[in-house]
Motif scaffolding. Sequence first.
Motif, PDB file in Angstrom:
ATOM      1  N   GLY A 272       0.413  -1.477   0.120  1.00 10.32           N
ATOM      2  CA  GLY A 272       0.400   0.257   0.206  1.00 10.32           C
ATOM      3  C   GLY A 272       1.106   1.234  -0.675  1.00 10.32           C
ATOM      4  O   GLY A 272      -0.319   2.316  -0.123  1.00 10.32           O
ATOM      5  N   SER A 273       1.942   1.267  -0.337  1.00  7.73           N
ATOM      6  CA  SER A 273       3.335   2.255   0.198  1.00  7.73           C
ATOM      7  C   SER A 273       3.049   3.002  -1.133  1.00  7.73           C
ATOM      8  O   SER A 273       3.437   2.344  -2.692  1.00  7.73           O
ATOM      9  CB  SER A 273       4.206   2.544   0.854  1.00  7.73           C
ATOM     10  OG  SER A 273       4.654   0.818   0.364  1.00  7.73           O
ATOM     11  N   ILE A 274       4.200   4.139  -0.824  1.00  5.82           N
ATOM     12  CA  ILE A 274       4.842   4.876  -2.974  1.00  5.82           C
ATOM     13  C   ILE A 274       5.775   4.741  -2.312  1.00  5.82           C
ATOM     14  O   ILE A 274       6.870   5.018  -0.909  1.00  5.82           O
ATOM     15  CB  ILE A 274       3.854   5.804  -3.021  1.00  5.82           C
ATOM     16  CG1 ILE A 274       2.032   5.591  -3.127  1.00  5.82           C
ATOM     17  CG2 ILE A 274       4.518   6.617  -3.997  1.00  5.82           C
ATOM     18  CD1 ILE A 274       2.206   6.799  -3.329  1.00  5.82           C
TER      19      ILE A 274
ATOM     20  N   GLY B 282      -1.293   6.481   1.768  1.00  8.20           N
ATOM     21  CA  GLY B 282      -2.381   7.628   1.443  1.00  8.20           C
ATOM     22  C   GLY B 282      -1.434   9.628   1.719  1.00  8.20           C
ATOM     23  O   GLY B 282      -2.141  10.588   2.164  1.00  8.20           O
ATOM     24  N   CYS B 283      -0.445   9.555   2.363  1.00  6.52           N
ATOM     25  CA  CYS B 283       0.669  10.246   2.162  1.00  6.52           C
ATOM     26  C   CYS B 283       1.885  10.999   0.190  1.00  6.52           C
ATOM     27  O   CYS B 283       2.454  12.339   0.508  1.00  6.52           O
ATOM     28  CB  CYS B 283       1.668   9.765   2.500  1.00  6.52           C
ATOM     29  SG  CYS B 283       1.394  10.028   3.770  1.00  6.52           S
ATOM     30  N   ALA B 284       1.422  10.622  -0.424  1.00  5.60           N
ATOM     31  CA  ALA B 284       1.357  11.315  -2.265  1.00  5.60           C
ATOM     32  C   ALA B 284       1.669  13.075  -2.121  1.00  5.60           C
ATOM     33  O   ALA B 284       1.854  13.244  -2.212  1.00  5.60           O
ATOM     34  CB  ALA B 284       1.137  10.431  -3.339  1.00  5.60           C
ATOM     35  N   GLY B 285      -0.264  13.124  -1.734  1.00  4.10           N
ATOM     36  CA  GLY B 285      -0.366  14.464  -1.668  1.00  4.10           C
ATOM     37  C   GLY B 285       0.374  15.666  -1.890  1.00  4.10           C
ATOM     38  O   GLY B 285       0.778  15.967  -2.659  1.00  4.10           O
ATOM     39  N   PRO B 286       0.676  15.299  -0.264  1.00  2.21           N
ATOM     40  CA  PRO B 286       1.647  16.705   0.085  1.00  2.21           C
ATOM     41  C   PRO B 286       2.996  16.401  -0.222  1.00  2.21           C
ATOM     42  O   PRO B 286       4.029  16.876  -0.738  1.00  2.21           O
ATOM     43  CB  PRO B 286       2.125  16.539   1.366  1.00  2.21           C
ATOM     44  CG  PRO B 286       0.268  15.916   1.720  1.00  2.21           C
ATOM     45  CD  PRO B 286       0.435  14.839   0.693  1.00  2.21           C
TER      46      PRO B 286
ATOM     47  N   PRO C 161      -3.072  13.011  -6.337  1.00  2.25           N
ATOM     48  CA  PRO C 161      -3.581  11.687  -5.457  1.00  2.25           C
ATOM     49  C   PRO C 161      -2.400  10.569  -5.369  1.00  2.25           C
ATOM     50  O   PRO C 161      -1.997  10.206  -6.737  1.00  2.25           O
ATOM     51  CB  PRO C 161      -4.526  12.070  -5.997  1.00  2.25           C
ATOM     52  CG  PRO C 161      -4.415  12.324  -7.128  1.00  2.25           C
ATOM     53  CD  PRO C 161      -3.196  13.459  -7.232  1.00  2.25           C
ATOM     54  N   SER C 162      -2.825   9.422  -4.715  1.00  2.00           N
ATOM     55  CA  SER C 162      -1.654   8.266  -4.893  1.00  2.00           C
ATOM     56  C   SER C 162      -2.944   7.110  -6.186  1.00  2.00           C
ATOM     57  O   SER C 162      -2.037   6.504  -6.740  1.00  2.00           O
ATOM     58  CB  SER C 162      -1.866   7.174  -3.841  1.00  2.00           C
ATOM     59  OG  SER C 162      -1.750   8.629  -2.540  1.00  2.00           O
ATOM     60  N   ILE C 163      -4.268   7.434  -6.178  1.00  2.00           N
ATOM     61  CA  ILE C 163      -4.785   6.626  -6.901  1.00  2.00           C
ATOM     62  C   ILE C 163      -3.925   7.051  -9.004  1.00  2.00           C
ATOM     63  O   ILE C 163      -4.387   6.337  -9.678  1.00  2.00           O
ATOM     64  CB  ILE C 163      -6.284   7.371  -7.473  1.00  2.00           C
ATOM     65  CG1 ILE C 163      -7.013   6.393  -8.071  1.00  2.00           C
ATOM     66  CG2 ILE C 163      -6.300   9.169  -7.849  1.00  2.00           C
ATOM     67  CD1 ILE C 163      -7.176   5.040  -7.460  1.00  2.00           C
ATOM     68  N   ALA C 164      -3.559   8.118  -9.214  1.00  2.00           N
ATOM     69  CA  ALA C 164      -2.744   8.894 -10.185  1.00  2.00           C
ATOM     70  C   ALA C 164      -1.534   8.041 -10.391  1.00  2.00           C
ATOM     71  O   ALA C 164      -1.722   7.655 -11.593  1.00  2.00           O
ATOM     72  CB  ALA C 164      -2.188   9.917 -10.072  1.00  2.00           C
ATOM     73  N   LEU C 165      -1.390   6.876  -9.384  1.00  2.00           N
ATOM     74  CA  LEU C 165      -0.521   6.229  -9.582  1.00  2.00           C
ATOM     75  C   LEU C 165       0.003   4.640  -9.499  1.00  2.00           C
ATOM     76  O   LEU C 165       0.503   3.655  -8.902  1.00  2.00           O
ATOM     77  CB  LEU C 165       0.690   6.522  -8.614  1.00  2.00           C
ATOM     78  CG  LEU C 165       1.664   7.808  -8.710  1.00  2.00           C
ATOM     79  CD1 LEU C 165       2.257   8.149  -7.008  1.00  2.00           C
ATOM     80  CD2 LEU C 165       2.319   8.099 -10.011  1.00  2.00           C
TER      81      LEU C 165
END
Length: 271
Positions: free
Chosen positions: A38-40, A94-98, A103-107
């Motif tokens: 679930g991470s990036i 959930g922390c890609a935004g800042p 948004p994470s959904i884009a990745l």
Amino acid sequence: MPFQTYSPPPPLSSFIAYFWSYTGKNPPHSRRLTLPDGSIDLVIDLYDRKTRIHNRYDSEMTLASSVISGPHTDYYITDSSSERSMIGVHIKPGCAGPLLKLPSIALKDTHVSLDDLWGIVATDLRDELLYSNTVEDRFRILEKYFLLRSDWSRPSHSAVEFAIASFQQSHHPESIANMVEQVNMSAKRFIQIFKDEVGLTPKRFSRLMRFQKAVRLIRKSNNIDWADLAMSCEYYDQSHFIKEFQSFSGLTPTEYRAIESLHPNHIPLTN
């Protein structure tokens, strides 16, 4: 040391789990299996080696040396035969935004060359890392970069933060129905916000956290009763546990346990 990590202080600690660095000779394994959590991840190869990635269907993607891996619902396999010097950032769910300003959904379920997202900034960052003297200097460069370039006006939604924390609990996380009731919003609205910020549906993320709990228990247990492990991770039965484990990893639990690895989510493969 070939592998080092660094956990940044606040405010980055709320968004970044750790920075990491690997330096070494060619590893004995030719490929590496990465399990979804679930991470990036941001990975920068300082030797300018192309990144080759395969999915479970053996479809290959070749990318530049600097890559962002989005939140995945499935495992993927990376060519690791010539890895020598790499540095990366493990971003919390959930922390890609800042940090990445999208948004994470884009990745979701994808890998993107950093050059395509950041342009010349990605090249400048890699050059600065490449010509630094020590691993500690490289960690400070990454820390400075994210402190200066992050968009702190885009905090995570409180409902998403609550849900992630609940799903990551070791014992009996809240059901999605109870969660929706507690955050006081409609199920449709909650699911949409969660998907935008995490990149996965709440149900899929919950399943991933259950799988990750099983992974941790397998790695730290000397003698395993598989039926007990399945029950402790809240699977219906042992058969359900094995099926879910294979779905996320491509391996049975016993196959996974037999492979030694430095990190529970990065598994060396020899063929």
